[in-house]
Motif scaffolding. Structure first.
Motif, PDB file in Angstrom:
ATOM      1  N   GLY A 154      35.636  19.748  38.409  1.00 40.28           N
ATOM      2  CA  GLY A 154      34.447  20.580  38.543  1.00 40.28           C
ATOM      3  C   GLY A 154      34.603  21.614  39.649  1.00 40.28           C
ATOM      4  N   GLU A 155      35.151  21.182  40.770  1.00 46.12           N
ATOM      5  CA  GLU A 155      35.387  22.110  41.882  1.00 46.12           C
ATOM      6  C   GLU A 155      36.422  23.167  41.486  1.00 46.12           C
ATOM      7  N   LEU A 156      37.443  22.750  40.782  1.00 51.78           N
ATOM      8  CA  LEU A 156      38.481  23.683  40.328  1.00 51.78           C
ATOM      9  C   LEU A 156      37.902  24.700  39.336  1.00 51.78           C
ATOM     10  N   SER A 157      37.009  24.257  38.484  1.00 52.77           N
ATOM     11  CA  SER A 157      36.364  25.152  37.531  1.00 52.77           C
ATOM     12  C   SER A 157      35.516  26.205  38.256  1.00 52.77           C
ATOM     13  N   THR A 158      34.774  25.789  39.257  1.00 50.84           N
ATOM     14  CA  THR A 158      33.974  26.718  40.053  1.00 50.84           C
ATOM     15  C   THR A 158      34.861  27.719  40.761  1.00 50.84           C
ATOM     16  N   LEU A 159      35.947  27.238  41.316  1.00 46.97           N
ATOM     17  CA  LEU A 159      36.891  28.106  42.022  1.00 46.97           C
ATOM     18  C   LEU A 159      37.473  29.160  41.068  1.00 46.97           C
ATOM     19  N   ARG A 160      37.803  28.750  39.856  1.00 47.17           N
ATOM     20  CA  ARG A 160      38.348  29.697  38.868  1.00 47.17           C
ATOM     21  C   ARG A 160      37.324  30.776  38.510  1.00 47.17           C
ATOM     22  N   LYS A 161      36.047  30.417  38.501  1.00 46.45           N
ATOM     23  CA  LYS A 161      35.000  31.410  38.242  1.00 46.45           C
ATOM     24  C   LYS A 161      34.971  32.453  39.353  1.00 46.45           C
ATOM     25  N   TYR A 162      35.143  32.018  40.606  1.00 47.66           N
ATOM     26  CA  TYR A 162      35.186  32.965  41.727  1.00 47.66           C
ATOM     27  C   TYR A 162      36.371  33.913  41.585  1.00 47.66           C
ATOM     28  N   VAL A 163      37.518  33.364  41.212  1.00 51.88           N
ATOM     29  CA  VAL A 163      38.716  34.191  41.023  1.00 51.88           C
ATOM     30  C   VAL A 163      38.476  35.206  39.904  1.00 51.88           C
ATOM     31  N   ARG A 188      35.623  36.455  38.955  1.00 54.83           N
ATOM     32  CA  ARG A 188      34.689  37.472  39.448  1.00 54.83           C
ATOM     33  C   ARG A 188      35.398  38.517  40.299  1.00 54.83           C
ATOM     34  N   ILE A 189      36.304  38.057  41.151  1.00 56.80           N
ATOM     35  CA  ILE A 189      37.058  39.002  41.979  1.00 56.80           C
ATOM     36  C   ILE A 189      37.864  39.934  41.090  1.00 56.80           C
ATOM     37  N   HIS A 190      38.527  39.383  40.077  1.00 62.54           N
ATOM     38  CA  HIS A 190      39.346  40.215  39.188  1.00 62.54           C
ATOM     39  C   HIS A 190      38.499  41.178  38.359  1.00 62.54           C
ATOM     40  N   ARG A 191      37.283  40.781  37.993  1.00 65.81           N
ATOM     41  CA  ARG A 191      36.406  41.694  37.256  1.00 65.81           C
ATOM     42  C   ARG A 191      35.912  42.826  38.160  1.00 65.81           C
ATOM     43  N   ARG A 192      35.590  42.496  39.406  1.00 66.41           N
ATOM     44  CA  ARG A 192      35.071  43.523  40.320  1.00 66.41           C
ATOM     45  C   ARG A 192      36.172  44.436  40.829  1.00 66.41           C
ATOM     46  N   PRO A 217      39.617  45.186  39.403  1.00 63.95           N
ATOM     47  CA  PRO A 217      40.606  44.961  38.348  1.00 63.95           C
ATOM     48  C   PRO A 217      42.049  45.232  38.778  1.00 63.95           C
ATOM     49  N   GLY A 218      42.270  46.050  39.781  1.00 64.45           N
ATOM     50  CA  GLY A 218      43.629  46.356  40.202  1.00 64.45           C
ATOM     51  C   GLY A 218      44.197  45.385  41.215  1.00 64.45           C
ATOM     52  N   ILE A 219      43.409  44.423  41.642  1.00 62.42           N
ATOM     53  CA  ILE A 219      43.885  43.494  42.683  1.00 62.42           C
ATOM     54  C   ILE A 219      44.974  42.597  42.094  1.00 62.42           C
ATOM     55  N   ALA A 220      46.021  42.439  42.842  1.00 65.13           N
ATOM     56  CA  ALA A 220      47.158  41.629  42.387  1.00 65.13           C
ATOM     57  C   ALA A 220      47.028  40.213  42.915  1.00 65.13           C
ATOM     58  N   VAL A 221      47.539  39.280  42.142  1.00 64.55           N
ATOM     59  CA  VAL A 221      47.602  37.895  42.591  1.00 64.55           C
ATOM     60  C   VAL A 221      48.739  37.802  43.594  1.00 64.55           C
ATOM     61  N   ALA A 222      48.424  37.349  44.791  1.00 70.74           N
ATOM     62  CA  ALA A 222      49.417  37.323  45.867  1.00 70.74           C
ATOM     63  C   ALA A 222      50.530  36.313  45.594  1.00 70.74           C
TER      64      ALA A 222
END
Length: 87
Positions: free
Chosen positions: A52-61, A63-67, A69-74
């Protein structure tokens, strides 16, 4: 100024984008820890809580990618995905 997880920021970079990069890096590190904990959880209740915590965390990730879009995964391969052999 030196930021944890963000070396040599560009002076012209948008501060919100810089903050998103830092936050994304921290989220990735936490996701790797949760994935390892999920692999070793002893009870179904513990696995469900971690999942459940991992699912919430993925939603945050997401959201960041939607806001930003050019941000790269480090660190796209930080940690081992579930079922991957340990090196």
């Amino acid at each position: 100024m030196q930021y944890r997880g963000f070396e040599n920021p560009e002076p012209s970079e948008d501060p919100e984008l810089a903050q998103a990069r830092i936050f994304l890096d921290e989220l990735e590190a936490h996701a790797a820890k949760l994935t390892r904990r999920l692999q070793t959880a002893l009870t179904p209740e513990a696995r469900q809580s971690i999942a459940g915590e991992l699912s919430t965390l993925r939603k945050y990730v997401d959201r960041i990618h939607r806001r930003f879009p050019g941000i790269a995964v480090a660190h796209p391969f930080r940690g081992n995905p579930p079922g991957a052999p340990a090196l």
